[in-house]
Design a protein around this motif. Structure first.
Motif, PDB file in Angstrom:
ATOM      1  N   VAL A 178       0.863  -1.173   0.000  1.00 49.68           N
ATOM      2  CA  VAL A 178       0.000   0.000   0.000  1.00 49.68           C
ATOM      3  C   VAL A 178       0.905   1.230   0.000  1.00 49.68           C
ATOM      4  N   ASP A 179       0.343   2.384  -0.206  1.00 46.14           N
ATOM      5  CA  ASP A 179       1.155   3.591  -0.329  1.00 46.14           C
ATOM      6  C   ASP A 179       1.979   3.832   0.933  1.00 46.14           C
ATOM      7  N   GLY A 180       3.296   3.682   0.825  1.00 41.40           N
ATOM      8  CA  GLY A 180       4.176   3.924   1.962  1.00 41.40           C
ATOM      9  C   GLY A 180       4.211   2.814   2.986  1.00 41.40           C
ATOM     10  N   GLY A 181       3.717   1.622   2.636  1.00 41.76           N
ATOM     11  CA  GLY A 181       3.721   0.545   3.618  1.00 41.76           C
ATOM     12  C   GLY A 181       3.195  -0.747   3.044  1.00 41.76           C
ATOM     13  N   GLU A 182       2.705  -1.623   3.928  1.00 41.87           N
ATOM     14  CA  GLU A 182       2.140  -2.892   3.499  1.00 41.87           C
ATOM     15  C   GLU A 182       1.150  -3.375   4.545  1.00 41.87           C
ATOM     16  N   VAL A 183       0.235  -4.246   4.100  1.00 35.36           N
ATOM     17  CA  VAL A 183      -0.736  -4.849   5.012  1.00 35.36           C
ATOM     18  C   VAL A 183      -0.782  -6.346   4.784  1.00 35.36           C
ATOM     19  N   TRP A 184      -1.062  -7.088   5.850  1.00 32.62           N
ATOM     20  CA  TRP A 184      -1.242  -8.535   5.763  1.00 32.62           C
ATOM     21  C   TRP A 184      -2.628  -8.822   5.213  1.00 32.62           C
ATOM     22  N   ALA A 185      -2.705  -9.754   4.259  1.00 35.08           N
ATOM     23  CA  ALA A 185      -3.994 -10.110   3.665  1.00 35.08           C
ATOM     24  C   ALA A 185      -4.077 -11.613   3.486  1.00 35.08           C
ATOM     25  N   ASP A 186      -5.301 -12.106   3.354  1.00 37.29           N
ATOM     26  CA  ASP A 186      -5.586 -13.525   3.266  1.00 37.29           C
ATOM     27  C   ASP A 186      -6.678 -13.725   2.226  1.00 37.29           C
ATOM     28  N   ASP A 187      -6.482 -14.653   1.293  1.00 37.89           N
ATOM     29  CA  ASP A 187      -7.398 -14.888   0.184  1.00 37.89           C
ATOM     30  C   ASP A 187      -7.721 -16.374   0.125  1.00 37.89           C
ATOM     31  N   SER A 188      -9.010 -16.717   0.174  1.00 41.55           N
ATOM     32  CA  SER A 188      -9.388 -18.127   0.101  1.00 41.55           C
ATOM     33  C   SER A 188      -9.288 -18.667  -1.316  1.00 41.55           C
ATOM     34  N   GLY A 189      -9.238 -17.771  -2.315  1.00 46.25           N
ATOM     35  CA  GLY A 189      -9.062 -18.187  -3.695  1.00 46.25           C
ATOM     36  C   GLY A 189     -10.326 -18.783  -4.306  1.00 46.25           C
ATOM     37  N   GLY A 190     -10.186 -19.286  -5.533  1.00 41.31           N
ATOM     38  CA  GLY A 190     -11.309 -19.912  -6.226  1.00 41.31           C
ATOM     39  C   GLY A 190     -12.028 -18.953  -7.161  1.00 41.31           C
ATOM     40  N   ASP A 191     -13.055 -19.483  -7.822  1.00 46.26           N
ATOM     41  CA  ASP A 191     -13.796 -18.727  -8.833  1.00 46.26           C
ATOM     42  C   ASP A 191     -15.136 -18.220  -8.344  1.00 46.26           C
ATOM     43  N   SER A 205     -18.837 -20.840   0.094  1.00 48.75           N
ATOM     44  CA  SER A 205     -19.716 -20.273  -0.931  1.00 48.75           C
ATOM     45  C   SER A 205     -19.120 -19.097  -1.681  1.00 48.75           C
ATOM     46  N   TYR A 206     -18.109 -18.437  -1.108  1.00 51.59           N
ATOM     47  CA  TYR A 206     -17.559 -17.231  -1.709  1.00 51.59           C
ATOM     48  C   TYR A 206     -16.037 -17.282  -1.721  1.00 51.59           C
ATOM     49  N   ARG A 207     -15.446 -16.471  -2.564  1.00 48.77           N
ATOM     50  CA  ARG A 207     -14.013 -16.202  -2.468  1.00 48.77           C
ATOM     51  C   ARG A 207     -13.851 -15.098  -1.428  1.00 48.77           C
ATOM     52  N   VAL A 208     -13.253 -15.408  -0.308  1.00 51.14           N
ATOM     53  CA  VAL A 208     -13.204 -14.489   0.827  1.00 51.14           C
ATOM     54  C   VAL A 208     -11.808 -13.874   0.957  1.00 51.14           C
ATOM     55  N   ILE A 209     -11.782 -12.556   1.020  1.00 55.74           N
ATOM     56  CA  ILE A 209     -10.543 -11.817   1.235  1.00 55.74           C
ATOM     57  C   ILE A 209     -10.699 -10.966   2.487  1.00 55.74           C
ATOM     58  N   ARG A 210      -9.730 -11.057   3.355  1.00 54.81           N
ATOM     59  CA  ARG A 210      -9.711 -10.212   4.555  1.00 54.81           C
ATOM     60  C   ARG A 210      -8.290  -9.708   4.742  1.00 54.81           C
ATOM     61  N   TYR A 211      -8.151  -8.617   5.454  1.00 57.44           N
ATOM     62  CA  TYR A 211      -6.813  -8.103   5.729  1.00 57.44           C
ATOM     63  C   TYR A 211      -6.837  -7.276   7.005  1.00 57.44           C
ATOM     64  N   VAL A 237      -5.692  -2.944  -1.950  1.00 59.91           N
ATOM     65  CA  VAL A 237      -5.875  -4.381  -1.773  1.00 59.91           C
ATOM     66  C   VAL A 237      -6.706  -4.955  -2.925  1.00 59.91           C
ATOM     67  N   LEU A 238      -7.779  -4.279  -3.303  1.00 57.43           N
ATOM     68  CA  LEU A 238      -8.598  -4.747  -4.422  1.00 57.43           C
ATOM     69  C   LEU A 238      -7.772  -4.786  -5.702  1.00 57.43           C
TER      70      LEU A 238
END
Length: 261
Positions: free
Chosen positions: A8-21, A48-54, A78-79
């Protein structure tokens, strides 16, 4: 689940993606906790969904910020990292405010909003003269970097339904973020006067044991959002994903069922 650090601008964030279609669903945590608050919901949601959290900067597994930033700009980053053109958003408290800001600033990117006791940028919070001593304790704990004291104060304000180890760890995470972030976090754009522009399915859930000015802000917001489904829950405080994950899951499912995927 695939964990990564997202620039991200000037830094970073931890994120988690379940993946899939499956249809993408982004979970935005509250300012009084971090992305672990969603863990009770993850098995059902990822089925049921591709879940992204951070974790927002300074929270959970994300490093403390070192430059000025906004939550909205980090959400957009992130998006972009995941190449997501349109997502449904579940936002709790602070995360709800960011979700609203994105839906108004970049409406094509948001297919639905599930708002859990959301913050409403632009709402003028009334003075609470009976809380002067609590505010002084808060400022003292912040100035001295006392994580446990700060977490205890957050529990008094936002945790009326009671203390558990999971709840207190959320408040400690928030306290660490508050201490480490200083004045680097800048406000997202106000949304209160623009809520009538929303044109996607929106649900808002708030508990009657939440902080009274927050409840009032949520009622005003729901009244301004076209077609908003407002649910007021007896005994629920500011941590719906921990307190009643089944209700939150049902709210997500019924809201997303209104989306013409």
């Amino acid at each position: 689940m695939a964990e990564t650090m997202v620039a991200v601008d000037g830094g970073e964030v931890w994120a988690d993606d379940s993946g899939g279609d499956a249809a993408p669903l982004v979970l935005l945590h509250p300012g009084v906790g971090d992305s672990r608050i969603w863990e009770p919901l993850l098995p059902a949601l990822t089925a049921s969904y591709r879940v992204i959290r951070y974790d927002a900067r300074g929270y959970g597994r994300s490093p403390a910020p070192t430059a000025k930033f906004t939550l909205l700009a980090d959400l957009v980053a992130v998006l972009g990292h995941y190449g997501l053109d349109q997502v449904a958003i579940v936002g709790c408290s602070q995360g709800g405010g960011s979700g609203l800001a994105l839906a108004l600033e970049q409406p094509a990117q948001v297919s639905a909003l599930v708002l859990l006791c959301p913050g409403i940028p632009g709402f003028a919070w009334p003075d609470q003269p009976d809380e002067e001593e609590l505010e002084a304790d808060y400022e003292r704990a912040l100035a001295t970097g006392d994580v446990d004291a700060l977490a205890g104060i957050l529990q008094q304000i936002w945790g009326a339904a009671g203390s558990t180890p999971a709840v207190m760890e959320q408040f400690r995470s928030a306290a660490r973020a508050e201490i480490s972030s200083g004045d680097l976090q800048q406000p997202d754009p106000p949304v209160l006067d623009r809520l009538g522009e929303l044109a996607v399915p929106v649900s808002l859930l708030v508990g009657d044991a939440d902080y009274p000015p927050l409840i009032e802000s949520n009622r005003q917001a729901a009244a301004r959002i076209p077609g908003c489904q407002l649910t007021e829950v007896p005994g629920l405080d500011h941590l719906p994903p921990l307190r009643d994950p089944d209700l939150v899951l049902a709210t997500i499912v019924t809201t997303l069922a209104r989306v013409p995927w």
